[in-house]
Design a protein around this motif. Structure first.
Motif, PDB file in Angstrom:
ATOM      1  N   ALA A  45       0.849  -1.376  -0.235  1.00 29.73           N
ATOM      2  CA  ALA A  45      -0.430   0.134  -0.075  1.00 29.73           C
ATOM      3  C   ALA A  45       1.226   1.146  -0.052  1.00 29.73           C
ATOM      4  O   ALA A  45       0.648   2.331  -0.995  1.00 29.73           O
ATOM      5  N   ALA A  46       2.325   1.085   0.505  1.00 32.18           N
ATOM      6  CA  ALA A  46       2.930   2.042   1.164  1.00 32.18           C
ATOM      7  C   ALA A  46       3.578   2.283  -0.918  1.00 32.18           C
ATOM      8  O   ALA A  46       3.369   3.413  -0.601  1.00 32.18           O
ATOM      9  N   LEU A  47       3.904   1.284  -0.913  1.00 33.43           N
ATOM     10  CA  LEU A  47       4.820   1.622  -2.568  1.00 33.43           C
ATOM     11  C   LEU A  47       4.156   1.810  -3.479  1.00 33.43           C
ATOM     12  O   LEU A  47       4.439   2.182  -4.788  1.00 33.43           O
ATOM     13  N   HIS A  48       2.925   1.893  -3.524  1.00 42.78           N
ATOM     14  CA  HIS A  48       2.422   2.126  -4.228  1.00 42.78           C
ATOM     15  C   HIS A  48       0.824   3.454  -4.799  1.00 42.78           C
ATOM     16  O   HIS A  48       0.808   3.933  -4.970  1.00 42.78           O
ATOM     17  N   ALA A  49       1.301   3.994  -2.915  1.00 41.40           N
ATOM     18  CA  ALA A  49       0.243   5.491  -2.884  1.00 41.40           C
ATOM     19  C   ALA A  49       1.419   6.427  -3.541  1.00 41.40           C
ATOM     20  O   ALA A  49       2.443   6.370  -3.700  1.00 41.40           O
ATOM     21  N   ARG A  50       0.710   7.248  -4.023  1.00 42.22           N
ATOM     22  CA  ARG A  50       1.259   8.318  -4.966  1.00 42.22           C
ATOM     23  C   ARG A  50       1.055   9.954  -4.146  1.00 42.22           C
ATOM     24  O   ARG A  50       0.556  10.128  -3.107  1.00 42.22           O
ATOM     25  N   THR A  51       2.222  10.565  -4.219  1.00 44.31           N
ATOM     26  CA  THR A  51       2.325  12.033  -3.944  1.00 44.31           C
ATOM     27  C   THR A  51       0.780  12.961  -3.943  1.00 44.31           C
ATOM     28  O   THR A  51       0.577  12.479  -5.026  1.00 44.31           O
ATOM     29  N   GLY A  52       0.521  12.867  -2.659  1.00 46.64           N
ATOM     30  CA  GLY A  52      -1.254  13.429  -3.071  1.00 46.64           C
ATOM     31  C   GLY A  52      -1.838  12.519  -2.501  1.00 46.64           C
ATOM     32  O   GLY A  52      -3.245  13.086  -1.796  1.00 46.64           O
ATOM     33  N   ASP A  53      -1.901  11.412  -2.312  1.00 52.20           N
ATOM     34  CA  ASP A  53      -2.865  10.974  -2.686  1.00 52.20           C
ATOM     35  C   ASP A  53      -3.096  10.814  -0.943  1.00 52.20           C
ATOM     36  O   ASP A  53      -2.067  11.230   0.056  1.00 52.20           O
ATOM     37  N   PRO A  54      -4.695   9.917  -0.575  1.00 56.35           N
ATOM     38  CA  PRO A  54      -4.688   9.926   1.168  1.00 56.35           C
ATOM     39  C   PRO A  54      -4.064   8.902   1.219  1.00 56.35           C
ATOM     40  O   PRO A  54      -3.818   8.147   1.237  1.00 56.35           O
ATOM     41  N   VAL A  55      -3.551   8.509   2.630  1.00 49.95           N
ATOM     42  CA  VAL A  55      -2.651   7.922   3.304  1.00 49.95           C
ATOM     43  C   VAL A  55      -3.250   6.816   3.548  1.00 49.95           C
ATOM     44  O   VAL A  55      -4.149   6.575   3.140  1.00 49.95           O
ATOM     45  N   PRO A  56      -2.738   5.340   3.238  1.00 50.62           N
ATOM     46  CA  PRO A  56      -3.769   3.768   2.682  1.00 50.62           C
ATOM     47  C   PRO A  56      -4.220   3.663   4.165  1.00 50.62           C
ATOM     48  O   PRO A  56      -3.759   4.150   5.071  1.00 50.62           O
ATOM     49  N   TYR A  57      -5.639   3.060   3.870  1.00 51.13           N
ATOM     50  CA  TYR A  57      -6.665   3.037   4.243  1.00 51.13           C
ATOM     51  C   TYR A  57      -6.172   1.351   4.729  1.00 51.13           C
ATOM     52  O   TYR A  57      -6.002   0.855   3.556  1.00 51.13           O
ATOM     53  N   ILE A  58      -5.846   0.843   6.420  1.00 53.01           N
ATOM     54  CA  ILE A  58      -5.301  -0.106   6.587  1.00 53.01           C
ATOM     55  C   ILE A  58      -5.895  -1.205   7.279  1.00 53.01           C
ATOM     56  O   ILE A  58      -7.120  -0.590   8.435  1.00 53.01           O
ATOM     57  N   MET A 119       1.306  13.748   7.292  1.00 55.93           N
ATOM     58  CA  MET A 119       1.886  11.892   7.687  1.00 55.93           C
ATOM     59  C   MET A 119       2.425  11.160   6.337  1.00 55.93           C
ATOM     60  O   MET A 119       0.989  11.441   6.102  1.00 55.93           O
ATOM     61  N   THR A 120       3.425  10.754   5.541  1.00 52.36           N
ATOM     62  CA  THR A 120       2.686   9.908   4.251  1.00 52.36           C
ATOM     63  C   THR A 120       3.280   8.993   4.740  1.00 52.36           C
ATOM     64  O   THR A 120       4.331   8.560   5.560  1.00 52.36           O
ATOM     65  N   PRO A 121       2.973   7.407   4.379  1.00 52.23           N
ATOM     66  CA  PRO A 121       3.087   6.392   4.463  1.00 52.23           C
ATOM     67  C   PRO A 121       3.852   5.811   3.879  1.00 52.23           C
ATOM     68  O   PRO A 121       5.005   6.656   3.163  1.00 52.23           O
ATOM     69  N   ALA A 122       4.701   5.545   4.695  1.00 53.21           N
ATOM     70  CA  ALA A 122       6.813   4.729   4.239  1.00 53.21           C
ATOM     71  C   ALA A 122       6.532   3.242   4.393  1.00 53.21           C
ATOM     72  O   ALA A 122       5.869   2.602   5.727  1.00 53.21           O
ATOM     73  N   ALA A 123       7.324   2.686   3.564  1.00 48.83           N
ATOM     74  CA  ALA A 123       6.998   0.925   3.305  1.00 48.83           C
ATOM     75  C   ALA A 123       7.699   0.318   4.305  1.00 48.83           C
ATOM     76  O   ALA A 123       7.588  -0.651   4.719  1.00 48.83           O
ATOM     77  N   GLY A 124       9.437   1.258   4.939  1.00 49.66           N
ATOM     78  CA  GLY A 124      10.139   0.713   5.447  1.00 49.66           C
ATOM     79  C   GLY A 124      11.003   1.645   6.733  1.00 49.66           C
ATOM     80  O   GLY A 124      10.533   3.192   5.629  1.00 49.66           O
ATOM     81  N   ILE A 125      12.234   1.554   6.525  1.00 55.15           N
ATOM     82  CA  ILE A 125      13.083   2.730   6.347  1.00 55.15           C
ATOM     83  C   ILE A 125      13.368   3.870   5.246  1.00 55.15           C
ATOM     84  O   ILE A 125      13.795   2.682   4.937  1.00 55.15           O
TER      85      ILE A 125
END
Ligand SMILES: [Fe+2]
Length: 290
Positions: A45-58, A119-125
């Motif tokens: 979900a984080a890898l596929h999020a584009r800049t400006g998208d809402p933070v993915p719902y988990i 806050m913007t989603p990060a897949a990892g560090i």
């Protein structure tokens, strides 16, 4: 297109549309296929999020909610005893649920209303320059997975408990949101990797592991300590030193272990002055000049 997340541990890769998360043998979740697959969905979900998208719902599991409840209940008791008063005041402004894992998008919205940070989603560090550089735009890269339930007192990597409970309360406070932004601006004007590493070290010993004197007692200020119940219970027993840029520059640190050396400020104002002086003066020559 194949992509590799901006992380070094655990290894997160995407090949031919499949995201994989590889945990090291000493990670508490190693071998737990259900946990790893859940992490893979969150990383994707984080890898596929584009800049400006809402933070993915988990879709957090019941186990995730139980871990959140267990850890935050335990941390809350420790915070009353050990956390700096200013941290406690701004933590309340986050208005977090106690019985379920919150959505990062909701936390981001709350912080956004208070200080403009998001806050913007990060897949990892995230890579050092990206992570710090994006702070200049009041953007904080945050993970959305939660630590493995077998080891709730400490996470070897920054999980959503660390991001929200630790950094979230800093970012909800304009005084410290501004300091995070200054960290970003400092990194953006540097081209010497050694100078960026110096900023990273100072950030580590202040925003992650800083301690502060308050009415004659040592209190916890840093996000990493604030989100490690095990470390908070024993931080007063380690080697505590006065704020010292040259010392920090030489002091190694292990982000996935308890810290043997911590730096204390006389007050949060002392921390603020120390950081502001450093962040406004650092340039590419600083590492060789201290
Ligand atoms: Fe952190």
């Amino acid at each position: 297109m194949d992509r590799v997340a901006k992380s070094y541990a655990p290894l997160i890769e995407e090949r031919d549309g499949k995201t994989t998360v590889t945990l090291s043998e000493d990670h508490p979740g190693f071998g737990d296929r259900r946990y790893i697959e859940h992490r893979e969905r969150i990383a994707a979900a984080a890898l596929h999020a584009r800049t400006g998208d809402p933070v993915p719902y988990i879709m957090y599991s019941e186990e995730d909610d139980a871990t959140w409840q267990l850890v935050t209940t335990s941390l809350s008791k420790l915070h009353k005893q050990y956390a700096a008063a200013e941290y406690l005041a701004h933590f309340d402004a986050l208005n977090l649920p106690s019985d379920r894992a919150p959505q990062l998008r909701d936390v981001s919205d709350t912080i956004g209303e208070l200080t403009g940070f998001k806050m913007t989603p990060a897949a990892g560090i995230v890579g050092t320059t990206t992570f710090y550089g994006e702070l200049a735009n009041r953007t904080f890269n945050a993970t959305q997975y939660i630590r493995h339930p077998s080891q709730p007192r400490f996470s070897p990597e920054p999980d959503m408990i660390h991001e929200i409970i630790g950094h979230g309360a800093h970012l909800a406070n304009e005084r410290w949101a501004r300091m995070y932004e200054l960290v970003g601006k400092a990194v953006l004007r540097l081209s010497n990797p050694k100078a960026v590493q110096l900023v990273s070290r100072v950030f580590w010993f202040s925003m992650e592991c800083g301690v502060v004197e308050e009415k004659g007692e040592l209190k916890v200020w840093g996000a990493s300590l604030l989100t490690s119940a095990g470390e908070m219970a024993q931080f007063r027993n380690v080697d505590i030193r006065e704020l010292d840029l040259a010392g920090m520059a030489k002091q190694g640190y292990e982000p996935d272990a308890y810290q043997p050396v911590l730096y204390k400020a006389r007050s949060l104002g002392h921390f603020e002055d120390f950081l502001e002086d450093f962040l406004t003066m650092i340039d590419d020559d600083t590492p060789d000049a201290i």
